[in-house]
Design an enzyme around this catalytic site. Structure first.
Site, PDB file in Angstrom:
ATOM      1  N   ALA A 131       0.855  -1.188   0.000  1.00 41.01           N
ATOM      2  CA  ALA A 131       0.000   0.000   0.000  1.00 41.01           C
ATOM      3  C   ALA A 131       0.884   1.229   0.000  1.00 41.01           C
ATOM      4  O   ALA A 131       1.980   1.215   0.571  1.00 41.01           O
ATOM      5  CB  ALA A 131      -0.921  -0.001   1.217  1.00 41.01           C
ATOM      6  N   ALA A 133       0.688   5.662   0.289  1.00 39.99           N
ATOM      7  CA  ALA A 133      -0.081   6.878   0.544  1.00 39.99           C
ATOM      8  C   ALA A 133       0.782   8.096   0.234  1.00 39.99           C
ATOM      9  O   ALA A 133       1.877   7.972  -0.318  1.00 39.99           O
ATOM     10  CB  ALA A 133      -0.557   6.889   1.993  1.00 39.99           C
ATOM     11  N   SER A 134       0.297   9.270   0.595  1.00 39.50           N
ATOM     12  CA  SER A 134       0.993  10.502   0.226  1.00 39.50           C
ATOM     13  C   SER A 134       2.306  10.669   0.966  1.00 39.50           C
ATOM     14  O   SER A 134       3.254  11.252   0.433  1.00 39.50           O
ATOM     15  CB  SER A 134       0.091  11.705   0.508  1.00 39.50           C
ATOM     16  OG  SER A 134      -0.314  11.718   1.859  1.00 39.50           O
ATOM     17  N   ALA A 136       3.888   7.956   3.052  1.00 35.55           N
ATOM     18  CA  ALA A 136       4.674   6.741   3.248  1.00 35.55           C
ATOM     19  C   ALA A 136       4.029   5.576   2.505  1.00 35.55           C
ATOM     20  O   ALA A 136       2.907   5.690   2.001  1.00 35.55           O
ATOM     21  CB  ALA A 136       4.779   6.417   4.740  1.00 35.55           C
ATOM     22  N   GLN A 137       4.752   4.462   2.427  1.00 36.53           N
ATOM     23  CA  GLN A 137       4.177   3.239   1.900  1.00 36.53           C
ATOM     24  C   GLN A 137       4.515   2.084   2.846  1.00 36.53           C
ATOM     25  O   GLN A 137       5.430   2.177   3.666  1.00 36.53           O
ATOM     26  CB  GLN A 137       4.653   2.948   0.479  1.00 36.53           C
ATOM     27  CG  GLN A 137       6.076   2.505   0.314  1.00 36.53           C
ATOM     28  CD  GLN A 137       6.431   2.266  -1.160  1.00 36.53           C
ATOM     29  OE1 GLN A 137       5.802   2.808  -2.071  1.00 36.53           O
ATOM     30  NE2 GLN A 137       7.450   1.470  -1.411  1.00 36.53           N
ATOM     31  N   VAL A 138       3.747   1.013   2.741  1.00 35.21           N
ATOM     32  CA  VAL A 138       3.866  -0.111   3.667  1.00 35.21           C
ATOM     33  C   VAL A 138       4.342  -1.350   2.922  1.00 35.21           C
ATOM     34  O   VAL A 138       3.829  -1.675   1.846  1.00 35.21           O
ATOM     35  CB  VAL A 138       2.521  -0.392   4.365  1.00 35.21           C
ATOM     36  CG1 VAL A 138       2.638  -1.609   5.277  1.00 35.21           C
ATOM     37  CG2 VAL A 138       2.071   0.822   5.167  1.00 35.21           C
ATOM     38  N   LYS A 155       6.503   0.465   7.595  1.00 38.20           N
ATOM     39  CA  LYS A 155       6.073   1.727   6.992  1.00 38.20           C
ATOM     40  C   LYS A 155       7.303   2.588   6.721  1.00 38.20           C
ATOM     41  O   LYS A 155       8.106   2.836   7.635  1.00 38.20           O
ATOM     42  CB  LYS A 155       5.114   2.447   7.944  1.00 38.20           C
ATOM     43  CG  LYS A 155       4.423   3.662   7.373  1.00 38.20           C
ATOM     44  CD  LYS A 155       3.376   4.171   8.359  1.00 38.20           C
ATOM     45  CE  LYS A 155       2.605   5.354   7.813  1.00 38.20           C
ATOM     46  NZ  LYS A 155       1.563   5.811   8.775  1.00 38.20           N
ATOM     47  N   ASP A 290      -8.166   9.499  13.196  1.00 36.83           N
ATOM     48  CA  ASP A 290      -8.323   9.150  11.776  1.00 36.83           C
ATOM     49  C   ASP A 290      -8.944   7.758  11.673  1.00 36.83           C
ATOM     50  O   ASP A 290      -8.416   6.871  11.008  1.00 36.83           O
ATOM     51  CB  ASP A 290      -6.960   9.189  11.084  1.00 36.83           C
ATOM     52  CG  ASP A 290      -7.085   9.222   9.563  1.00 36.83           C
ATOM     53  OD1 ASP A 290      -8.189   9.510   9.066  1.00 36.83           O
ATOM     54  OD2 ASP A 290      -6.084   8.956   8.872  1.00 36.83           O
TER      55      ASP A 290
END
Length: 524
Positions: A131, A133-134, A136-138, A155, A290
């Site tokens: 995955a 995102a803006s 970081a990525q996992v 992450k 969140d």
């Protein structure tokens, strides 16, 4: 030049919003004068194909064009319905923080630079990203400790994201300053302060050690809570640019069909979610801010696991009492007490009348009492309350707005699980228990104990306070006799700063104007 660059980037962002039809989708018919003229011009320059999309889709396309920094800006503004309005906040909340993955080699380089060790020494296996995102990525990975192999989630911060974000942040501050200067009605919302909050929030989110600390704190707070937990952190493999935590095997909360197929009790999960959130808010004053369905998993035994704690909220003791008394006042229809709480907390300026404010509160509460219990929304109640406070010059309280936004999301998730969800009945054990423990006789004893401790601490500082008071008195006498004076170097520095600011400001405005003229000429 920094201000000039910020002006250019701001013009580009505005142009993208115009072309993608975001400005045209705003309710411009309610405007007048120059703002309405600008809205009409924006409609002329909107792409034809953009007119076929809904406002939320237009916004998503514009943000994708502008880049990750604007995704984060949109997500942040979704937490501030007081600034952008409820409808726009809902559209922003739908922004998908899904970006293209970056190469695994770059992730490995970031991990090794952050932790000072080779990936092969840290992990028994390191997989491709699952995955992105803006920020970081996992990646999925495995660790080997004492002969036991464990699956973990890693992450990793996106390369260069800090530089890009803080460059765009200059544009956000420029827009906020212009808004405060030229739109007086917006000053109550404190645009510059909102931007400072965004900057601080993102700084925290970009240091994964702080997210790890938030996970650790929430984990300690909820250690004995039924049906809720967060992943454990692997501190040995965590640094500024990398966070390693337990891999969560569960079903995402937005997979309703999957939850039902697995035999989970959806009504029980909805109740557990709301009670857990209220418990964290009232009992601990620290909550996951969140909690959208993509960040919530349900394990086989029905336990909810919350991940991605980049955004967290805190409430002090005063704010928690404020929230509890408001809820209790609406339940008992004691609107005068709800109004008095606002004044006691210092949220509403003293020049306003308590009885008039109580009348406005009654206008919110009475319609709610005429509805069935399973249709009453606590989140909507708080939203209406914040709208009323606008009439009484209540300044924005960022921590309360973040709470209201999170409650909207959590309550919405609960209602997707159980359409007949009764918010008041479900929350009563937590809210009622907190009120009895913190607003009753036990609370008076606790306050007395805290007050005695504060007085003792003040007594210990008495000699130092007396010396400071004496020095301050002498300095005030000198100022009264001779006036406040700057030395020559300070006066010259102030003069140079003012001159530089004025020149750069005029230059930036001219460049922006010429850029707009050029764009219009190219389109005609």
């Amino acid at each position: 030049m920094s201000r000039l660059g910020a002006g250019f980037r701001l013009v580009r962002a505005g142009w993208v919003l115009v072309r993608e039809g975001v400005v045209a989708a705003l309710p411009g018919d309610e405007l007048s004068g120059l703002p309405k003229f600008g809205w009409r011009m924006a409609r002329l320059f909107t792409r034809r194909r953009a007119l076929a999309y809904e406002r939320g889709d237009r916004l998503a396309k514009a943000v994708v064009r502008l880049g990750p920094s604007y995704v984060k800006l949109g997500q942040f503004l979704a937490t501030r319905p007081d600034v952008v309005g409820n409808d726009m906040a809902l559209d922003l909340a739908m922004l998908q923080d899904k970006m293209q993955t970056f190469p695994q080699a770059e992730a490995i380089a970031a991990i090794e630079a952050s932790l000072g060790r080779k990936v092969g020494e840290l992990y028994a296996g390191f997989g491709e990203p699952v995955a992105a995102a803006s920020i970081a990525q996992v990646h999925t990975a495995e660790t080997l400790q004492n002969g036991v192999v464990s699956r973990v989630a890693v992450k990793v911060i996106r390369p260069g994201v800090r530089h890009r974000f803080f460059r765009d942040l200059e544009s956000y501050f420029l827009a906020a300053r212009l808004q405060e200067k030229y739109i007086p009605s917006s000053r109550r919302l404190r645009p510059v302060e909102v931007t400072e909050t965004l900057a601080q929030t993102t700084k925290i989110e970009m240091d994964l050690r702080l997210e790890a600390a938030a996970l650790s704190e929430l984990g300690e707070n909820t250690r004995d809570d039924p049906g809720f937990r967060v992943p454990t952190v692997d501190w040995e493999r965590t640094g500024r640019d990398v966070l390693t935590m337990e891999w969560v095997d569960g079903i995402k909360l937005n997979d309703i069909a999957g939850l039902a197929a697995a035999g989970h009790d959806l009504k029980a999960i909805a109740a557990n979610l709301i009670q857990s959130f209220l418990r964290h808010t009232l009992r601990d004053g620290f909550f996951h801010a969140d909690m959208h369905p993509g960040n919530l998993f349900v394990e086989a035994d029905g336990t909810i696991v919350a991940v991605d704690l980049g955004i967290a909220g805190r409430l002090g003791k005063k704010e928690r009492r404020f929230l509890a008394e408001i809820l209790y006042g609406f339940i008992t229809r004691d609107y005068l007490r709800v109004a008095e709480v606002h004044f006691e907390a210092g949220y509403v300026p003293r020049q306003h009348n308590v009885a008039a404010f109580a009348q406005a509160i009654r206008a919110i509460g009475e319609p709610i009492h005429g509805q069935p219990a399973d249709t009453i929304s606590m989140a909507k109640l708080l939203t209406l309350l914040f709208e009323v406070t606008d009439l009484f010059d209540m300044a924005t309280r960022s921590e309360l707005v973040l709470l209201q936004k999170t409650m909207v999301v959590v309550e919405g998730v609960a209602r997707t699980l159980d359409p007949a969800f009764n918010m008041w009945k479900t929350s009563e054990p937590v809210v009622g228990g907190w009120i009895s423990g913190n607003l009753g006789p036990r609370a008076l004893l606790a306050d007395a104990r805290d007050g005695a401790g504060a007085l003792l601490a003040l007594a210990r500082q008495a000699p130092d306070l007396a010396a400071r008071t004496e020095r301050l008195s002498r300095e005030i006498d000198l100022m009264a006799e001779h006036g406040l004076r700057f030395d020559e170097r300070t006066a010259r520095a102030i003069g140079k700063a003012e001159a530089r600011y004025s020149r750069s400001g005029r230059l930036a405005l001219w460049v922006i104007a010429l850029t707009l003229v050029y764009i219009a000429w190219k389109l005609l």
